[in-house]
Design an enzyme around this catalytic site. Structure first.
Site, PDB file in Angstrom:
ATOM      1  N   GLN A  69      31.889  29.994  85.858  1.00 28.85           N
ATOM      2  CA  GLN A  69      32.424  31.324  86.599  1.00 28.85           C
ATOM      3  C   GLN A  69      31.644  32.279  86.704  1.00 28.85           C
ATOM      4  OE1 GLN A  69      36.205  33.490  87.376  1.00 28.85           O
ATOM      5  NE2 GLN A  69      36.363  31.668  88.590  1.00 28.85           N
ATOM      6  N   CYS A  93      39.594  36.611  92.017  1.00 29.52           N
ATOM      7  CA  CYS A  93      39.917  37.962  91.269  1.00 29.52           C
ATOM      8  C   CYS A  93      39.985  39.303  92.126  1.00 29.52           C
ATOM      9  CB  CYS A  93      39.060  38.534  90.031  1.00 29.52           C
ATOM     10  SG  CYS A  93      38.806  39.625  89.398  1.00 29.52           S
ATOM     11  N   GLY A 134      46.488  28.922  83.213  1.00 31.23           N
ATOM     12  CA  GLY A 134      45.979  29.717  82.373  1.00 31.23           C
ATOM     13  C   GLY A 134      46.499  30.606  81.209  1.00 31.23           C
ATOM     14  N   ARG A 135      46.810  31.218  81.515  1.00 30.96           N
ATOM     15  CA  ARG A 135      47.729  32.376  80.308  1.00 30.96           C
ATOM     16  C   ARG A 135      48.907  31.207  79.770  1.00 30.96           C
ATOM     17  NH1 ARG A 135      45.330  35.664  83.590  1.00 30.96           N
ATOM     18  NH2 ARG A 135      45.086  37.471  82.893  1.00 30.96           N
ATOM     19  N   PRO A 169      39.409  30.373  83.432  1.00 35.51           N
ATOM     20  CA  PRO A 169      38.400  31.373  83.254  1.00 35.51           C
ATOM     21  C   PRO A 169      39.495  32.568  83.329  1.00 35.51           C
ATOM     22  CG  PRO A 169      37.644  30.955  85.762  1.00 35.51           C
ATOM     23  CD  PRO A 169      39.010  29.823  85.191  1.00 35.51           C
TER      24      PRO A 169
END
Length: 342
Positions: free
Chosen positions: A72, A102, A235-236, A19
């Site tokens: 999420q 986060c 992720g990225r 996410p």
């Protein structure tokens, strides 16, 4: 949880896209799904307040083609998390994940994200309430530590406390989060990756489903991690180089799709979104990395970014420009190869 095991077994090995705020929107998720039918997709983190007091439809809507999909949630109030979990289940989500990773100041001030690692009992209370509200799997994404809570033993205590609820699935970002002194971007890069701690967690708690996250960029790296844990979250790299998702299809013996075929499938979706009134730029920003590392990739990005593409015809023209660039390169290579041979 039986439900959690069912989904994980269905899509074994478990590979997911992390996410990411402002990135894993429904437009990106639709695009990502075209590369691989088995990868598990996540929404951006959505706070309970945004769902309960804001526009729930805007935050929860997704295309059925995106499934399997995980919502999420961000929050720390058990009752509110339970309510939002029930709404997510009714909306058709396959799973729910609680954000305990986060590091941004904004979410810390609202007792959301990585700061909750310091309160494992509260996280357990939240997870228990969420589980009681739904039949779909509920799990946690967390860091290996925060600030002054950086030891493996402290992470293990956090996991054990939450696992007492019956939660069996933990997504572990293999970096600590420094909540005081580092920005969210720095927290993705500065603290060193400690994959060994995640491997050790799986060794010490073999009955838990452990999914690793952080700095993973290739099929080979993914395969290496799967020798130690149950799943891999990327992720990225999955955003900047989405064709990686196609390459990961080899884990299921899937054929590699053609990038241009993917764009042909994407065009009707773009047309539909434009008809709904969506600005073209919020869709095309997600497809800029499609031709990463290929001839013409820079012109592709230029054609579709900065408001340069104003219509569907502009997107089609960019596709044709890429096809021409690749053909020119192939012809050039073939010509020079024949010259060398002769």
């Amino acid at each position: 949880m039986i439900q959690s095991e069912t989904l994980n077994n269905t899509h074994s090995p478990r590979i997911s896209v992390a996410p990411m705020m402002d990135w894993t929107t429904k437009d990106y998720r639709y695009f990502a799904r075209l590369f691989n039918p088995n990868v598990v997709l996540y929404t951006e983190m959505v706070t309970t307040g945004a769902i309960i007091h804001g526009d729930a439809e805007r935050h929860l809507n997704f295309n059925t083609q995106e499934q399997p999909i995980v919502l999420q949630l961000g929050g720390s109030n058990p009752q509110e998390l339970a309510l939002c979990s029930k709404m997510a289940q009714d909306w058709g989500y396959n799973e729910i994940n609680l954000n305990v990773g986060c590091p941004s100041d904004r979410v810390q001030n609202n007792k959301i994200g990585a700061c909750l690692m310091a309160e494992p009992e509260l996280v357990a209370e939240c997870i228990a309430a969420m589980q009681q509200a739904v039949q779909i799997p509920v799990h946690v994404k967390h860091r290996i530590g925060i600030d002054n809570m950086q030891s493996y033993e402290e992470m293990l205590n956090f996991v054990d406390t939450v696992a007492k609820t019956g939660c069996t699935h933990f997504v572990v970002h293999a970096r600590i989060a420094i909540l005081k002194g580092l920005s969210p971007k720095e927290n993705r890069e500065v603290p060193p990756l400690r994959y060994a701690d995640v491997y050790r967690l799986k060794q010490d708690r073999p009955h838990l489903f452990i999914e690793i996250n952080g700095g993973i960029k290739t099929l080979a790296e993914t395969q290496a991690h799967l020798q130690h844990v149950d799943g891999v979250m990327i992720g990225r790299e999955a955003y900047h180089n989405p064709y990686l998702l196609a390459e990961l299809g080899q884990l299921w013996q899937l054929d590699l799709p053609n990038r241009f075929d993917i764009m042909q499938q994407m065009l009707p979706y773009i047309e539909q979104r434009l008809a709904e009134g969506a600005p073209l730029s919020i869709i095309t920003r997600h497809i800029l990395g499609l031709f990463q590392n290929l001839p013409g990739a820079r012109k592709w990005r230029q054609a579709l970014s900065g408001g340069n593409a104003k219509s569907l015809d502009d997107v089609k023209a960019a596709i044709q420009q890429m096809q021409d660039a690749i053909v020119r390169t192939e012809n050039y290579l073939a010509t020079h190869q024949n010259t060398e041979i002769s």
